[in-house]
Design an enzyme around this catalytic site. Structure first.
Site, short mmCIF file in Angstrom:
data_model
loop_
_atom_site.label_atom_id
_atom_site.label_comp_id
_atom_site.label_asym_id
_atom_site.label_seq_id
_atom_site.Cartn_x
_atom_site.Cartn_y
_atom_site.Cartn_z
N ASN A 25 -44.35 -1.12 55.92
CA ASN A 25 -44.95 0.38 55.60
C ASN A 25 -46.13 0.23 54.72
OD1 ASN A 25 -45.68 2.98 55.64
ND2 ASN A 25 -43.78 3.57 54.64
N LYS A 70 -48.23 2.37 54.11
CA LYS A 70 -48.64 3.98 53.86
C LYS A 70 -50.16 3.96 53.68
CE LYS A 70 -44.46 3.47 51.07
NZ LYS A 70 -43.65 3.93 49.92
N HIS A 117 -40.28 9.77 57.30
CA HIS A 117 -40.56 9.16 55.93
C HIS A 117 -40.37 10.12 54.88
CE1 HIS A 117 -41.84 6.79 52.54
NE2 HIS A 117 -41.62 5.64 53.00
N GLU A 156 -41.85 10.54 52.19
CA GLU A 156 -43.06 11.19 51.65
C GLU A 156 -43.50 12.13 52.66
OE1 GLU A 156 -45.08 7.20 51.15
OE2 GLU A 156 -43.39 6.84 49.63
N GLU A 214 -33.18 4.80 53.39
CA GLU A 214 -34.31 4.83 52.39
C GLU A 214 -33.89 5.61 51.30
OE1 GLU A 214 -38.00 2.55 53.45
OE2 GLU A 214 -38.39 4.78 53.79
N GLY A 218 -40.57 2.80 45.73
CA GLY A 218 -41.85 2.56 44.85
C GLY A 218 -41.50 2.86 43.60
N SER A 255 -37.95 -0.31 47.36
CA SER A 255 -38.08 -1.60 46.74
C SER A 255 -37.45 -2.86 47.10
CB SER A 255 -37.53 -1.19 45.12
OG SER A 255 -38.28 0.06 44.77
#
Ligand code: PGA
Length: 255
Positions: A13, A15, A98, A100, A170, A176, A216
């Site tokens: 991904n 991003k 996701h 985010e 996730e 991250g 991560s």
């Protein structure tokens, strides 16, 4: 072991990283680093990089995905991209939900469901992301929360369409942050996801479902995470932007 019944998938991904020019360069490196993988390998790029990614990966083992999709096929939705626009480009996969998107762009379980349905109807393979925040983990509601996210995301998805669904667990606190879930934590929630899919669609469907871990994941921890019986692959952010690190994760998944 049931793991043989399903496809291992490692998806990057990217991003909001890489211009089209930089995309071509990274794909050239990836093609050198990832050869004859023992799993399906997907790279999900920004919309602007998709034409270049589809072109550059032709004839290689790399599959291309988008990072989001709108739920309508066309219309007055300024700035949005629809599923038919993606399939027309030759895009095969799309990520929906996701964290985010949920956190910064007001994505809800209901819109995740609508996006998944639209993407599946257009023939895309859909990576549905679910996962708890640190507060929710500390409150002990991880399993309930993830079960609810999965159930709502899959509303109206037929058993046939489910074959094109991948679920990525996730934990938000691991994305991250460099803080990975332990392999046992990842296994516990990935197994819970498979259980709820089994309740909804039956054991055969659950056995065939690819469940990824993301957060991560890197070259150093991938093998242990992927050794768990219900962890069938990974959704990789930061480490997917480095060809060598991504190739090492792909190799770990192929074992
Ligand atoms: P990370 O991101 O690997 O950089 O933690 C994973 C993701 O957000 O999909």
């Amino acid at each position: 072991m049931n793991k043989q019944l399903r496809k291992a998938i490692i998806a990057g991904n990217w991003k909001m990283n890489k211009t089209p020019t930089e995309t071509a360069a990274l794909i050239a490196q990836l093609k050198g680093a990832v050869q004859n993988p023992g799993c399906e390998v997907v790279i999900c790029t920004p919309f602007t990089s998709l034409p270049c990614a589809v072109e550059a990966t032709k004839g290689s083992c790399l599959h291309v995905g988008a990072e989001n999709v709108h739920f309508e096929a066309s219309g007055a939705f300024t700035g949005e991209i629809s599923a038919p626009m993606l399939t027309d480009l030759g895009v095969e996969y799309v990520i929906v939900g996701h964290s985010e998107r949920r956190q910064y762009f007001a994505e809800t379980d209901q819109t995740v469901n609508k996006r998944a349905l639209a993407a599946l109807a257009a023939g895309l393979k859909v990576i549905v992301c679910v996962g708890e925040s640190l507060a929710q983990r500390e409150e002990g509601v991880t399993e309930e929360l993830v079960r609810m996210q999965v159930k709502i995301a899959l509303q109206g998805v037929s058993a046939e369409a489910l074959k094109n669904v991948i679920i990525a667990y996730e934990p938000i606190w691991a994305i991250g942050t460099g803080r990975t879930a332990t392999a046992d934590q990842a296994q516990e929630v990935c197994a819970a996801i498979r259980r709820v899919v089994g309740e909804l669609y039956g054991q055969t469907a659950a056995d065939g479902l690819t469940v990824q871990y993301g957060g991560s994941m890197n070259a150093g921890n991938a093998a242990e995470l992927l050794s768990k019986p219900d962890v069938d692959g990974g959704l990789i952010g930061g480490a997917s932007l480095k060809a060598d690190a991504f190739a090492a994760i792909v190799e770990a998944a192929g074992k």
